[in-house]
Design an enzyme around this catalytic site. Structure first.
Site: not given
Ligand code: NOJ
Length: 943
Positions: A298
């Site tokens: 993530d």
């Molecule tokens: C953080 C989020 O938890 C995730 O779901 C997302 O894909 C990424 N940011 C990118 O925006």
């Protein structure tokens, strides 16, 4: 003095803290743990996560030709190019892998998210995962996956960052539950898989996220105190059986479906960060489940370089530690350096690259005709163009990719709306000529069409306008929203242009009672009250009630209007204190339906579509009823100076949502699986047939394939029921099959019943259809932490068919293992009786009374062998470092820690490597502990 690593962590944490912690002071700690005595929770059992090394190499099983292409490609890469391939960089998309033009590789474009291509112009916004779950409709789930993927592809993306099965939905307060499907792992697993298969069939790589235990937003990332001390992210502490039977379950389906990528989560799991937890990445995902794709972090969930790679992380996103800049990074040049000094085996790096490139070739994303990234993406994403590290070749700007997807969106929005109450056949409406509309959820969104949820909104949300989706990275960029008010006006105009549609959209005004008196004449023939509940990434919900004093709004309107219909647009469950108000004649839970929100609803209100949505969660009576699985938060935690203070203990174990309410026989307002129709259905002829004989407790030992031991997917039984439409209009029924699995000896609570089958079928009045449910070995097994095997229990299994978790029409039992006493309850244990709680006092989903007696179907008992009488936990198999955090420099030079590692563990593998986050601990003892420690993880099939 703080080390440079600590300073870096502090920087990341500061960024995270902006969204994660600062607004949490409004939240309260919810609940205090399980509501009945159970196995003692030994905190020390959950302090650690066992080390599992080395990281299994992909073999390309399931996509051999693509794997071969990937291998050829990787064999031509320089070391620096390999490092580039595993490291995100600033670019036009949410995540970017830079091009290697000399080999014809244009790079990878990764875009959010689970319900739309978020950062894009002229794209559709689809219903949320929660709505898909409420539809209980496999076909619509798959269609949505296909349609979304076409839009991602049309915009030049390669990877769609979705769907979501973490959060699973342990707590209804979770801010991101709506991005996923349902707290029931079976329902989630099936729809997760349909979505993934749909997406990948249209040429887009899916990303199953967030792996794993990402059940709360509060303190999902590390934070930094005013004194500069890093406070680690919350640790989701989960026992091994619960991990397998709840949280890992849908990810197993995803791997079986050939998902291209998995996103590891921000939180810690049993003390170890999700993106460097070798047990969950190397052990569960790659070894046990046979995952062949790649694990990406993530965004900013990477906390180290080679230790994370060794623990199973394959791609670092977004790459830069500072997020928008390419350097410094944990990966990139640090990976190159680690290989050069022998700290990271190049073999591991090659595996990372092959894993990344296999899905790319599998889905023919190397094709010359593959669309290029839409040029308009650049302006919409995080990264200033000045920071781009590569010369990206972009395509045309503002390509319209919506096609005719609006129709499917409208259909799914209606299919995922649940009719909870319908007194006196209030719905469908006929041709009312005086309609009152109330509430700030009915009209046009006044703050624009991008519900990003950042900044000041926090967990408050937008005040005026319908909520078609939640906020954060899981939202979409709407090109339009059909509001309920607009759709209702259009509908009314179609049958009576002179009819009145009166409205007051300001909740505060209506609650002052002056609002209702604006209307004349009164009362309207029907009053429709629109309520909403905001949910967004970065925050957990402060309450399970609807927002903006919506509860009072309903009471106020219903006091004057005897025919009050309530509609909710919510990112999760709501408790509904107004549900039993006799003037509230109908209630519809409409979830987050996407851009066609108004039309989807009008189709149901006027009966053009017959409601068929079912609750994918339980609505209890009070917020306090959910205290068994609390979001971890408190004033003390928010001001703690203890880096390890945030511990979320999943003490309820398997008993979340209906599993809890059934086990403790607690009454609920509306149960899991419940939802009304405008017609009635009956059910008859439950029959269960074994597909084979001589079943054994344990699956045959087979080489691991994607999805785990293939024997787990063998269908051991089929169950059939006859479903009949006994009403006067066509409608779709959702017959559901639940199992009452035996309570294993000396094990945690086993739920009274668990969903193991559902289908949605449309029937004309008077028509009947036989529905078949297939029960796999996994479906009828429990996870035995001692043997580390899915195991069939020794006594009878209850088989229950019905129209909700508490509306069981038919039941029987099967006893798969010969020699079993058959004396088990067949419905789990605890306070359950043979008749599941709530059975007798419930009316059917069609509003009918239950049949006086249940007809029981045929039961086929097959013979097999017994599980070994006793199983002991083998002794510890490893020991190692107790260092919790990785030690890694942010600079591109090789930090001293590398050479220390070389001395301790030349290959960089193994628990002795400094910086490995896994902390061997007392997990191997035989108490009520976790993580099942049946010996070293085998590498069978992975050599
Ligand atoms: C953080 C989020 O938890 C995730 O779901 C997302 O894909 C990424 N940011 C990118 O925006």
């Amino acid at each position: 003095m703080r080390s440079s690593y600590e300073k870096l962590l502090a920087t990341i944490a500061l960024l995270s803290a902006v969204t994660d912690v600062s607004a949490q002071t409004n939240s309260t700690t919810v609940g205090s743990g399980p509501s009945a005595a159970g196995p003692t929770w030994e905190q020390t059992d959950y302090d650690s996560s066992p080390p599992v090394y080395p990281s299994p190499n992909a073999t390309g099983q399931g996509w051999q030709a693509a794997f071969q292409q990937a291998s050829n490609f990787v064999s031509q890469l320089t070391l620096e190019e390999k490092a580039q391939l595993v490291t995100g960089a600033p670019g036009p998309c949410v995540g970017n892998i830079g091009p290697i033009y000399r080999l014809g590789f244009d790079g990878l474009c990764l875009q959010d998210g689970p319900l739309a291509i978020r950062e894009a112009t002229y794209a559709s916004v689809f219903p949320a995962g929660l709505t898909v779950a409420a539809s209980f409709d496999r076909d619509l789930a798959r269609t949505r996956g296909v349609d979304m993927a076409q839009e991602f592809k049309g915009k030049g993306a390669h990877v769609a960052l979705g769907p979501v099965a973490g959060p699973l939905g342990r707590s209804g307060y979770g801010g991101r539950g709506w991005e996923g499907f349902s707290p029931d792992p079976f329902l989630t697993g099936e729809l997760f898989a349909e979505t993934i298969e749909g997406m990948q069939s249209a040429g887009i790589q899916a990303c199953a996220k967030h792996y794993i235990g990402n059940e709360q937003e509060t303190q999902r990332n590390p934070s930094v105190t005013k004194a500069g001390e890093t406070i680690e992210a919350v640790s989701s502490n989960v026992d091994d059986r619960t991990m397998h039977e709840l949280y890992l379950w849908p990810f197993q389906n995803a791997v079986k479906s050939g998902v291209a990528s998995v996103m590891c989560s921000y939180n810690r799991i049993n003390g170890s960060y999700g993106c460097q937890n070798s047990k969950t990445l190397n052990g569960l995902l790659k070894d046990e489940l046979g995952f062949q794709g790649y694990v990406m972090s993530d965004w900013e969930a990477t906390h180290s370089g080679y230790p994370a790679a060794d623990a199973g992380l394959d791609m670092d996103m977004p790459g830069g530690i500072g997020f928008v800049t390419q350097l410094p990074t944990y990966f990139g040049p640090n990976i190159t350096a680690a290989v050069n000094n022998g700290t990271l085996a190049e073999d591991r790096l090659d595996d990372m690259c092959r894993r990344i490139m296999s899905p790319y070739f599998l889905l023919q994303q190397n094709s010359a005709s593959y669309p290029r990234v839409d040029a308009s993406s650049s302006g919409l994403n995080f990264f200033p163009e000045a920071n781009y590290a590569f010369n990206y070749t972009l395509g045309p700007a503002n390509v319209d990719v919506r096609d005719d997807h609006a129709q499917a969106i409208r259909e799914l929005g209606a299919a995922g709306t649940v009719l909870l109450k319908n007194l006196n056949n209030t719905l469908p409406l006929k041709t009312p000529s005086n309609i009152g509309i109330f509430g700030n959820d009915a009209g046009e969104p006044t703050d624009g069409l991008y519900f990003d949820g950042d900044g000041d909104l926090g967990n408050v949300g937008f005040e005026f306008g319908v909520l078609p989706s939640g906020g954060g990275s899981g939202t979409g960029r709407f090109t339009y929203v059909v509001s309920p008010l607009e759709a209702i006006k259009n509908k009314v105009n179609s049958y009576n242009p002179k009819a009145l549609v009166q409205y007051v959209l300001n909740n505060t005004l209506v609650n002052q009672a002056s609002g209702y008196s604006i209307l004349a004449p009164v009362p309207p023939e029907v009053c429709i009250v629109f309520l909403k509940t905001w949910a967004t990434e970065g925050y957990d919900r402060p309450s399970l009630l609807v927002d903006w004093n919506g509860t009072a709004l309903v009471e106020t309107v219903a006091k004057s209007c005897p025919n009050t219909v309530v509609v909710t647009h919510s990112g999760g469950l709501n408790v509904m204190p107004f549900a039993d108000n006799p003037n509230v004649t109908a209630i519809l839970a409409a979830h987050y339906p996407g851009e066609q929100v108004g039309n989807s609803l009008v189709d149901l209100l006027w009966g053009d579509v017959n409601p068929s949505g079912k609750l994918p969660y339980t609505i209890a009576y009070n917020e306090s009823d959910y205290s068994f699985a609390p979001i971890e938060n408190s004033t003390a935690l928010l001001t703690t100076t203890d880096p390890n203070a945030w511990q979320s203990n999943f003490e309820e174990r398997l008993l979340i949502d209906y599993r809890h309410f059934d086990y403790f026989d607690e009454p609920v307002q509306y149960e899991f699986g419940y939802g009304l129709s405008y017609t009635t259905f009956s059910m008859s002829n439950l029959a269960v047939t074994a597909t084979g004989s001589g079943y054994t407790a344990l699956p045959a030992k087979q080489a691991i394939a994607p999805g785990g031991n293939p024997a787990l997917w063998d269908v051991l039984y089929t169950a059939t029921v006859t479903v009949s439409n006994t009403g006067s209009v066509a409608g779709a029924a959702v017959p559901q099959l639940y199992l009452g699995l035996p309570q294993p000896v000396n094990e945690d609570y086993t739920p009274v019943k668990v969903l193991r089958g559902f289908e949605k079928i449309t029937l004309q009045p008077g028509a009947s259809q036989t529905v078949t449910f297939s029960l796999t070995r996994r479906d009828i097994s429990y996870w035995d932490r001692y043997t580390q095997q899915w195991t069939i229990g020794t006594s009878a299994i209850g088989v229950m068919a019905g129209y909700s978790s508490r509306e069981i029409w038919l039941n029987t039992t099967v006893t798969p293992l010969s020699g079993s006493s058959g004396s088990g309850s067949g419905y789990g244990s605890g306070s359950a009786s043979m008749a599941p709680p709530g059975y007798s006092n419930k009316t059917s989903s069609a509003g009918m009374s239950m049949p006086a007696s249940m007809s029981s179907g045929m039961s086929t008992v097959v013979s097999g062998s017994m599980i070994p009488a006793s199983a002991t936990v083998p002794a510890s198999y490893m020991s190692g470092s107790s260092s919790m955090m990785a030690s890694m420099s942010a600079t591109t030079t090789v930090p001293a820690a590398y050479s220390a590692t070389t001395a301790a563990s030349p290959s960089g593998h193994g628990p002795g490597a400094p910086g490995c986050s896994d902390v061997p601990g007392p997990w191997q003892h035989a108490g009520n502990n976790n993580w099942g420690h049946g010996g070293p993880p085998t590498q069978s099939g992975w050599a």
